[in-house]
Design an enzyme around this catalytic site. Structure first.
Site, PDB file in Angstrom:
ATOM      1  N   VAL A  19       0.623  -1.503   0.177  1.00 44.65           N
ATOM      2  CA  VAL A  19       0.039  -0.545  -0.528  1.00 44.65           C
ATOM      3  C   VAL A  19       1.407   1.079   0.022  1.00 44.65           C
ATOM      4  O   VAL A  19       0.706   1.780  -0.111  1.00 44.65           O
ATOM      5  CB  VAL A  19      -0.904  -0.418   1.560  1.00 44.65           C
ATOM      6  CG1 VAL A  19      -1.624   1.587   1.171  1.00 44.65           C
ATOM      7  CG2 VAL A  19      -2.351  -1.416   0.753  1.00 44.65           C
ATOM      8  N   SER A 111      -8.938  -2.791   7.429  1.00 41.89           N
ATOM      9  CA  SER A 111      -8.887  -4.312   6.411  1.00 41.89           C
ATOM     10  C   SER A 111     -10.266  -4.454   6.657  1.00 41.89           C
ATOM     11  O   SER A 111     -10.711  -4.471   7.222  1.00 41.89           O
ATOM     12  CB  SER A 111      -7.849  -4.934   7.014  1.00 41.89           C
ATOM     13  OG  SER A 111      -8.637  -6.593   6.239  1.00 41.89           O
ATOM     14  N   SER A 112     -10.733  -5.007   5.636  1.00 39.00           N
ATOM     15  CA  SER A 112     -12.359  -5.676   5.417  1.00 39.00           C
ATOM     16  C   SER A 112     -12.024  -6.661   6.603  1.00 39.00           C
ATOM     17  O   SER A 112     -13.300  -7.277   6.604  1.00 39.00           O
ATOM     18  CB  SER A 112     -11.951  -6.294   3.872  1.00 39.00           C
ATOM     19  OG  SER A 112     -11.173  -7.183   3.387  1.00 39.00           O
ATOM     20  N   CYS A 113     -11.277  -7.703   6.851  1.00 34.92           N
ATOM     21  CA  CYS A 113     -10.858  -8.309   7.818  1.00 34.92           C
ATOM     22  C   CYS A 113     -11.470  -7.314   9.448  1.00 34.92           C
ATOM     23  O   CYS A 113     -11.694  -8.641  10.335  1.00 34.92           O
ATOM     24  CB  CYS A 113      -9.403  -8.877   8.099  1.00 34.92           C
ATOM     25  SG  CYS A 113      -9.052  -8.330   9.310  1.00 34.92           S
ATOM     26  N   TYR A 140      -5.128  -9.961  13.928  1.00 37.50           N
ATOM     27  CA  TYR A 140      -5.404  -9.081  13.569  1.00 37.50           C
ATOM     28  C   TYR A 140      -5.769  -7.559  13.022  1.00 37.50           C
ATOM     29  O   TYR A 140      -5.928  -6.522  13.200  1.00 37.50           O
ATOM     30  CB  TYR A 140      -4.688  -9.184  12.216  1.00 37.50           C
ATOM     31  CG  TYR A 140      -4.148  -8.682  11.007  1.00 37.50           C
ATOM     32  CD1 TYR A 140      -2.969  -7.659  10.463  1.00 37.50           C
ATOM     33  CD2 TYR A 140      -5.686  -8.499   9.692  1.00 37.50           C
ATOM     34  CE1 TYR A 140      -3.001  -6.964   9.855  1.00 37.50           C
ATOM     35  CE2 TYR A 140      -4.396  -6.957   8.804  1.00 37.50           C
ATOM     36  CZ  TYR A 140      -3.785  -6.619   8.597  1.00 37.50           C
ATOM     37  OH  TYR A 140      -3.243  -5.917   8.123  1.00 37.50           O
ATOM     38  N   LYS A 144      -6.931  -3.751  14.140  1.00 34.58           N
ATOM     39  CA  LYS A 144      -7.100  -2.815  13.049  1.00 34.58           C
ATOM     40  C   LYS A 144      -8.026  -2.201  13.439  1.00 34.58           C
ATOM     41  O   LYS A 144      -8.657  -1.217  13.200  1.00 34.58           O
ATOM     42  CB  LYS A 144      -7.049  -3.754  11.594  1.00 34.58           C
ATOM     43  CG  LYS A 144      -6.180  -3.867  10.819  1.00 34.58           C
ATOM     44  CD  LYS A 144      -6.080  -2.774  10.143  1.00 34.58           C
ATOM     45  CE  LYS A 144      -3.676  -3.070   9.515  1.00 34.58           C
ATOM     46  NZ  LYS A 144      -3.500  -1.878   9.198  1.00 34.58           N
ATOM     47  N   HIS A 183      -0.455 -13.576   0.316  1.00 37.43           N
ATOM     48  CA  HIS A 183      -1.965 -13.636   0.165  1.00 37.43           C
ATOM     49  C   HIS A 183      -1.949 -14.528  -1.094  1.00 37.43           C
ATOM     50  O   HIS A 183      -0.898 -14.804  -1.609  1.00 37.43           O
ATOM     51  CB  HIS A 183      -2.895 -12.108   0.253  1.00 37.43           C
ATOM     52  CG  HIS A 183      -2.933 -11.699   1.398  1.00 37.43           C
ATOM     53  ND1 HIS A 183      -2.153 -10.620   1.845  1.00 37.43           N
ATOM     54  CD2 HIS A 183      -3.684 -11.281   2.610  1.00 37.43           C
ATOM     55  CE1 HIS A 183      -1.971 -10.195   3.613  1.00 37.43           C
ATOM     56  NE2 HIS A 183      -3.619 -10.466   3.376  1.00 37.43           N
ATOM     57  N   ARG A 191       3.702 -19.685  -7.141  1.00 34.29           N
ATOM     58  CA  ARG A 191       3.796 -21.107  -7.300  1.00 34.29           C
ATOM     59  C   ARG A 191       3.441 -21.658  -8.700  1.00 34.29           C
ATOM     60  O   ARG A 191       4.125 -22.175  -9.360  1.00 34.29           O
ATOM     61  CB  ARG A 191       2.701 -21.715  -6.543  1.00 34.29           C
ATOM     62  CG  ARG A 191       3.033 -22.490  -5.750  1.00 34.29           C
ATOM     63  CD  ARG A 191       1.639 -23.624  -4.724  1.00 34.29           C
ATOM     64  NE  ARG A 191       1.826 -22.635  -3.485  1.00 34.29           N
ATOM     65  CZ  ARG A 191       1.077 -22.096  -2.272  1.00 34.29           C
ATOM     66  NH1 ARG A 191      -0.359 -22.047  -3.296  1.00 34.29           N
ATOM     67  NH2 ARG A 191       0.820 -21.502  -1.603  1.00 34.29           N
ATOM     68  N   ARG A 213     -13.984 -14.106  -2.287  1.00 36.12           N
ATOM     69  CA  ARG A 213     -13.381 -12.502  -2.134  1.00 36.12           C
ATOM     70  C   ARG A 213     -13.414 -11.451  -2.940  1.00 36.12           C
ATOM     71  O   ARG A 213     -13.640 -12.056  -4.418  1.00 36.12           O
ATOM     72  CB  ARG A 213     -11.219 -13.258  -2.020  1.00 36.12           C
ATOM     73  CG  ARG A 213     -11.365 -14.190  -1.301  1.00 36.12           C
ATOM     74  CD  ARG A 213     -11.595 -13.116   0.337  1.00 36.12           C
ATOM     75  NE  ARG A 213     -11.030 -14.280   1.053  1.00 36.12           N
ATOM     76  CZ  ARG A 213     -11.701 -14.672   2.181  1.00 36.12           C
ATOM     77  NH1 ARG A 213     -13.120 -15.184   2.007  1.00 36.12           N
ATOM     78  NH2 ARG A 213     -11.141 -15.612   3.104  1.00 36.12           N
TER      79      ARG A 213
HETATM   80  P1  GDP Z   1      -7.832 -13.532   3.885  1.00 33.86           P
HETATM   81  O1  GDP Z   1      -8.622 -13.359   3.090  1.00 33.86           O
HETATM   82  O2  GDP Z   1      -7.789 -13.128   4.936  1.00 33.86           O
HETATM   83  O3  GDP Z   1      -8.747 -15.233   4.041  1.00 33.86           O
HETATM   84  O4  GDP Z   1      -6.441 -13.956   2.909  1.00 33.86           O
HETATM   85  P2  GDP Z   1      -6.207 -15.038   1.860  1.00 33.86           P
HETATM   86  O5  GDP Z   1      -5.202 -13.992   0.502  1.00 33.86           O
HETATM   87  O6  GDP Z   1      -4.195 -15.655   2.882  1.00 33.86           O
HETATM   88  O7  GDP Z   1      -6.683 -16.366   1.848  1.00 33.86           O
HETATM   89  C1  GDP Z   1      -7.827 -16.224   0.858  1.00 33.86           C
HETATM   90  C2  GDP Z   1      -8.304 -17.315  -0.210  1.00 33.86           C
HETATM   91  O8  GDP Z   1      -7.334 -17.708  -0.654  1.00 33.86           O
HETATM   92  C3  GDP Z   1      -8.603 -17.948   1.310  1.00 33.86           C
HETATM   93  O9  GDP Z   1      -9.976 -19.392   1.152  1.00 33.86           O
HETATM   94  C4  GDP Z   1      -7.403 -19.507   1.413  1.00 33.86           C
HETATM   95  O10 GDP Z   1      -7.803 -20.442   1.692  1.00 33.86           O
HETATM   96  C5  GDP Z   1      -7.341 -19.148   0.009  1.00 33.86           C
HETATM   97  N1  GDP Z   1      -5.882 -19.343  -0.695  1.00 33.86           N
HETATM   98  C6  GDP Z   1      -6.041 -20.828  -1.561  1.00 33.86           C
HETATM   99  N2  GDP Z   1      -4.571 -20.928  -1.408  1.00 33.86           N
HETATM  100  C7  GDP Z   1      -3.745 -19.654  -1.310  1.00 33.86           C
HETATM  101  C8  GDP Z   1      -2.324 -19.496  -0.859  1.00 33.86           C
HETATM  102  O11 GDP Z   1      -1.399 -20.237  -1.470  1.00 33.86           O
HETATM  103  N3  GDP Z   1      -2.158 -18.816   0.036  1.00 33.86           N
HETATM  104  C9  GDP Z   1      -2.372 -17.617   0.703  1.00 33.86           C
HETATM  105  N4  GDP Z   1      -2.480 -17.212   1.540  1.00 33.86           N
HETATM  106  N5  GDP Z   1      -4.554 -18.419   0.358  1.00 33.86           N
HETATM  107  C10 GDP Z   1      -4.947 -19.191  -0.476  1.00 33.86           C
END
Ligand code: GDP
Length: 333
Positions: A19, A111-113, A140, A144, A183, A191, A213
């Site tokens: 950000v 954050s939206s969380c 977290y 926030k 994230h 990957r 999301r």
């Molecule tokens: P969140 O929005 O706080 O849950 O943040 P994340 O970006 O870490 O995860 C978002 C969603 O993506 C969750 O449902 C994870 O299980 C999924 N996800 C799938 N593959 C991955 C990965 O490789 N890394 C992360 N961080 N999340 C993943």
């Protein structure tokens, strides 16, 4: 509209993060000439006395609080104390310093969380503190929520012009691409890129693929932030998002199609899904006249181009993300 002079002293806290770096790019493009930044070696934002001294010396007129310890679902689950302590300490010391050495306006990035796990979708600003949090990132989120409440309390008690901005899930340049801490979007990008390079045919996606999301390019957040600095006169926190979401499966397919179309996605249901859905209601911001402009396909392509251009360079955040696990502060997301 309020005029912000191009020679205003604007402090971007967390300028190396996703950000903060987007804010710096946007402010520079706009022509602002006196941006203030400090690396962690120069200023540890968890130390109130150091932060107060820094504010007394540098006298920022505008402050953008994008500093914090951040990460994806796994990083949150494995480092809860760090996520809670660092963020509480940073937010309270920066906001208090901005009260002691008064600033024209401060923008705090949440954050939206922060919203309850089960709250009605799309999520309105009023849903804050109406129910239990998603457990995978509760520490977290609590930090926030404290930040948002600090903004409100300093406004009420002292008349400070502190505005809390609530961005949806973000991605873009200078993100953390380390698959263990990142994230979802940058983790999958990294990957998939590795798989393409090594000729592997299958790549793991965490969880079931069914959570939904909303993903927004960080340059849109930077644009919205400047817009809010100039146009927002309300006291409530403000959601910033695109208004559209998609499933993790659809997101993974979009990233796959950009990075490595031949790869098959393998969903690993032993990994957590997190919140079932996070889509922000952005009617407050739209009512003011702002909308996101960068589409997801275009944003994934430009982020991958950035990733390729910085592959192996010290600027890429794979290296800094590993360092973060040793306690180095990152910019907020
Ligand atoms: P969140 O929005 O706080 O849950 O943040 P994340 O970006 O870490 O995860 C978002 C969603 O993506 C969750 O449902 C994870 O299980 C999924 N996800 C799938 N593959 C991955 C990965 O490789 N890394 C992360 N961080 N999340 C993943």
């Amino acid at each position: 509209m309020r005029e912000i002079p191009l020679d205003a002293r604007i402090y971007v806290a967390g300028h190396r993060g996703l950000v903060g770096s987007a804010l710096v790019r946007r402010l520079r493009r706009e022509g602002f000439t006196r941006l203030l930044t400090a690396t962690r070696a120069e200023l540890d934002l968890r130390r109130p006395a150091d932060v107060e001294r820094w504010f007394a010396r540098e006298r920022p007129e505008y402050v953008l609080v994008a500093a914090g310890t951040v990460g994806g679902i796994q990083a949150n689950a494995s480092r809860p104390a760090e996520f809670l302590h660092d963020n509480l300490a940073i937010h309270s010391s920066v906001l208090h310093a901005a009260f002691l050495h008064p600033v024209e306006r401060l923008l705090y990035f949440g954050s939206s969380c922060i919203y309850p796990r089960e709250c009605p979708q799309p999520i309105r600003e009023e849903s804050l503190l109406t129910g239990p949090l998603e457990p995978t990132n509760a520490p977290y989120a609590v930090a926030k929520i404290a930040g948002v409440t600090l903004c409100r309390a300093y406004r009420e008690q002292y008349g400070c012009d502190f505005v809390a901005v609530m961005p949806t899930n973000l991605y873009g340049p200078n993100d953390d691409f380390d698959p263990e801490s990142a994230h979802v979007l940058p983790a999958l990008m990294h990957r998939l890129h590795r798989a393409r390079r090594s000729g592997r045919r299958r790549v793991a996606v965490w969880g079931t693929g069914t959570p939904r999301r909303e993903l927004m390019h960080v340059d849109d957040l930077a644009d919205a932030s400047l817009f809010l600095m100039r146009h927002y006169e309300g006291a409530s926190h403000v959601n910033v998002g695109t208004g559209e979401d998609l499933s993790i499966r659809e997101l993974a397919e979009r990233v796959r199609d950009c990075v490595a179309p031949e790869v098959e996605l393998a969903f690993d249901a032993t990994k957590p899904d997190g919140a079932p859905r996070k889509l922000l209601d952005v009617s407050l911001l739209r009512g003011l006249g702002w909308r996101a402009r960068i589409g997801l396909t275009e944003g994934i392509a430009s982020t991958y181009a950035w990733y390729l251009a910085h592959e192996g360079s010290s600027r890429r955040r794979v290296a800094t993300a590993s360092a973060a696990r040793g306690g180095v502060l990152q910019g907020a997301a």
